[in-house]
Design a protein around this motif. Structure first.
Motif, PDB file in Angstrom:
ATOM      1  N   PRO A 127      -5.937  -0.377  -1.616  1.00 50.02           N
ATOM      2  CA  PRO A 127      -4.743   0.098  -0.458  1.00 50.02           C
ATOM      3  C   PRO A 127      -5.188   1.100   0.516  1.00 50.02           C
ATOM      4  O   PRO A 127      -6.451   1.562   0.373  1.00 50.02           O
ATOM      5  CB  PRO A 127      -3.898   0.882  -1.560  1.00 50.02           C
ATOM      6  N   HIS A 128      -4.492   1.526   1.306  1.00 52.66           N
ATOM      7  CA  HIS A 128      -4.406   2.663   2.224  1.00 52.66           C
ATOM      8  C   HIS A 128      -5.854   2.485   3.075  1.00 52.66           C
ATOM      9  O   HIS A 128      -6.468   3.363   3.148  1.00 52.66           O
ATOM     10  CB  HIS A 128      -4.867   3.994   1.214  1.00 52.66           C
ATOM     11  N   GLY A 150       4.943  -3.397  -6.231  1.00 56.63           N
ATOM     12  CA  GLY A 150       4.188  -2.257  -6.319  1.00 56.63           C
ATOM     13  C   GLY A 150       3.660  -1.440  -5.134  1.00 56.63           C
ATOM     14  O   GLY A 150       3.774  -1.928  -3.816  1.00 56.63           O
ATOM     15  N   VAL A 151       3.431  -0.229  -5.371  1.00 55.14           N
ATOM     16  CA  VAL A 151       2.994   0.709  -4.344  1.00 55.14           C
ATOM     17  C   VAL A 151       1.561   1.193  -4.788  1.00 55.14           C
ATOM     18  O   VAL A 151       1.316   1.846  -5.876  1.00 55.14           O
ATOM     19  CB  VAL A 151       3.962   1.939  -3.982  1.00 55.14           C
ATOM     20  N   ASP A 156      -3.862  -2.168   4.789  1.00 54.83           N
ATOM     21  CA  ASP A 156      -3.422  -0.898   5.103  1.00 54.83           C
ATOM     22  C   ASP A 156      -1.762  -0.495   4.829  1.00 54.83           C
ATOM     23  O   ASP A 156      -1.191  -1.243   4.063  1.00 54.83           O
ATOM     24  CB  ASP A 156      -3.759  -0.581   6.490  1.00 54.83           C
ATOM     25  N   ASP A 157      -1.326   0.595   5.212  1.00 54.80           N
ATOM     26  CA  ASP A 157      -0.067   1.082   4.776  1.00 54.80           C
ATOM     27  C   ASP A 157       1.088   0.179   5.567  1.00 54.80           C
ATOM     28  O   ASP A 157       2.314   0.361   5.444  1.00 54.80           O
ATOM     29  CB  ASP A 157       0.105   2.487   5.185  1.00 54.80           C
ATOM     30  N   GLN A 158       0.669  -0.767   6.551  1.00 55.93           N
ATOM     31  CA  GLN A 158       1.718  -1.628   7.237  1.00 55.93           C
ATOM     32  C   GLN A 158       1.566  -3.085   6.618  1.00 55.93           C
ATOM     33  O   GLN A 158       2.008  -3.806   7.413  1.00 55.93           O
ATOM     34  CB  GLN A 158       1.486  -1.395   8.727  1.00 55.93           C
ATOM     35  N   THR A 159       0.861  -3.318   5.475  1.00 53.04           N
ATOM     36  CA  THR A 159       0.645  -4.613   5.159  1.00 53.04           C
ATOM     37  C   THR A 159       0.901  -4.674   3.831  1.00 53.04           C
ATOM     38  O   THR A 159       0.922  -3.687   2.810  1.00 53.04           O
ATOM     39  CB  THR A 159      -0.892  -4.869   5.273  1.00 53.04           C
ATOM     40  N   SER A 181       0.874  -1.172   0.055  1.00 59.64           N
ATOM     41  CA  SER A 181       0.007   0.083   0.045  1.00 59.64           C
ATOM     42  C   SER A 181       0.695   1.274  -0.009  1.00 59.64           C
ATOM     43  O   SER A 181       0.571   2.203  -0.559  1.00 59.64           O
ATOM     44  CB  SER A 181      -0.832  -0.075   1.083  1.00 59.64           C
ATOM     45  N   SER A 182       2.027   1.071   0.519  1.00 57.32           N
ATOM     46  CA  SER A 182       2.755   2.577   0.914  1.00 57.32           C
ATOM     47  C   SER A 182       4.104   2.182   0.815  1.00 57.32           C
ATOM     48  O   SER A 182       5.142   2.875   1.428  1.00 57.32           O
ATOM     49  CB  SER A 182       2.308   3.061   2.250  1.00 57.32           C
TER      50      SER A 182
END
Length: 244
Positions: free
Chosen positions: A189-190, A129-130, A219-222, A7-8
């Motif tokens: 994402p996010h 990917g992001v 989320d951004d930690q996954t 995601s991030s």
């Protein structure tokens, strides 16, 4: 096929360890190519394309200590002889694909010819990917827009949908499109990020219900690690799988 869909970016130790595992060697011994293409449809897209290169993004990506780093711009590839740019792609250990507009990115992955090549390259190369860079590899994905952008190919479906936010309901245009077809699930994402109200858990459920494939909201930690079709969730945060 080896993918790390985030995601991030490389936002925690678990995701970084998953990347090293996929590479099969230290990052310092690995060559990377960075693809910024997806960010250009946004205002100040050129500035945002520079952020991950210069180390100003939220999570490390280009600044992880790679052995070498190159820039691959998909919109330029159709005007260049394939035998000029292909060796650099073949030499890469990782393809770093930045976020932005997944519909635009999917269009240029296909127009550039890279999407057709990826299945044969990803036995040794890792696709990282992001956000939109993760979304666009799906066979079918969805994205929400306040103002849909043109020049991104033809979506499979486009319709209005109401999402809930702390400030009240907002109307969004939901677009479903074909991606590169590297995975048979979609990604949101996010998840629960206050800067992305469309991706609250309640809105993600509405979003996922409009897609005909399984959907991971992360989320951004996954991150989602995919090896040979086997999916593994790498998380220090929260995620949810929605099934059709």
């Amino acid at each position: 096929m080896k993918l790390l869909l985030t995601s991030s970016g490389i936002s925690n130790t678990s995701i970084k360890n998953a990347l090293v595992d996929l590479l099969g060697k230290p990052i310092a011994e690995s060559n990377a190519l960075f693809i910024p293409t997806a960010i250009y449809p946004f205002p100040y897209g050129a500035r945002y394309a520079w952020n991950p290169i210069s180390g100003q993004s939220q999570s490390p990506f280009c600044q992880l200590g790679w052995k070498s780093m190159g820039l691959l711009e998909l919109t330029a590839l159709p005007s260049i002889e394939k035998d000029v740019w292909l060796p650099a792609v073949q030499d890469a250990d990782a393809l770093l694909v930045w976020g932005g507009d997944p519909l635009y990115l999917s269009y240029w992955l296909q127009q550039s010819g890279l999407a057709d090549l990826l299945p044969s390259l990803l036995h040794k190369m890792v696709y990282v990917g992001v956000s939109a860079g993760s979304m666009a590899v799906s066979s079918t994905f969805g994205e929400t827009y306040s103002n849909p952008r043109g020049g991104s190919g033809t979506p499979l479906m486009s319709q209005s949908i109401l999402f809930s936010t702390p400030q009240g309901e907002i109307s969004r245009t939901f677009v479903m499109a074909r991606g590169a077809g590297l995975v048979d699930f979609a990604l949101i994402p996010h998840l629960n990020n206050e800067n992305h109200p469309d991706a609250s858990m309640a809105n993600a459920e509405k979003w996922a219900a409009m897609l005909p494939v399984p959907v991971y909201a992360i989320d951004d930690q996954t991150a989602i690690k995919v090896v040979g079709g086997i999916v593994e969730i790498v998380s220090e945060g929260h995620w949810r799988l929605f099934t059709p």
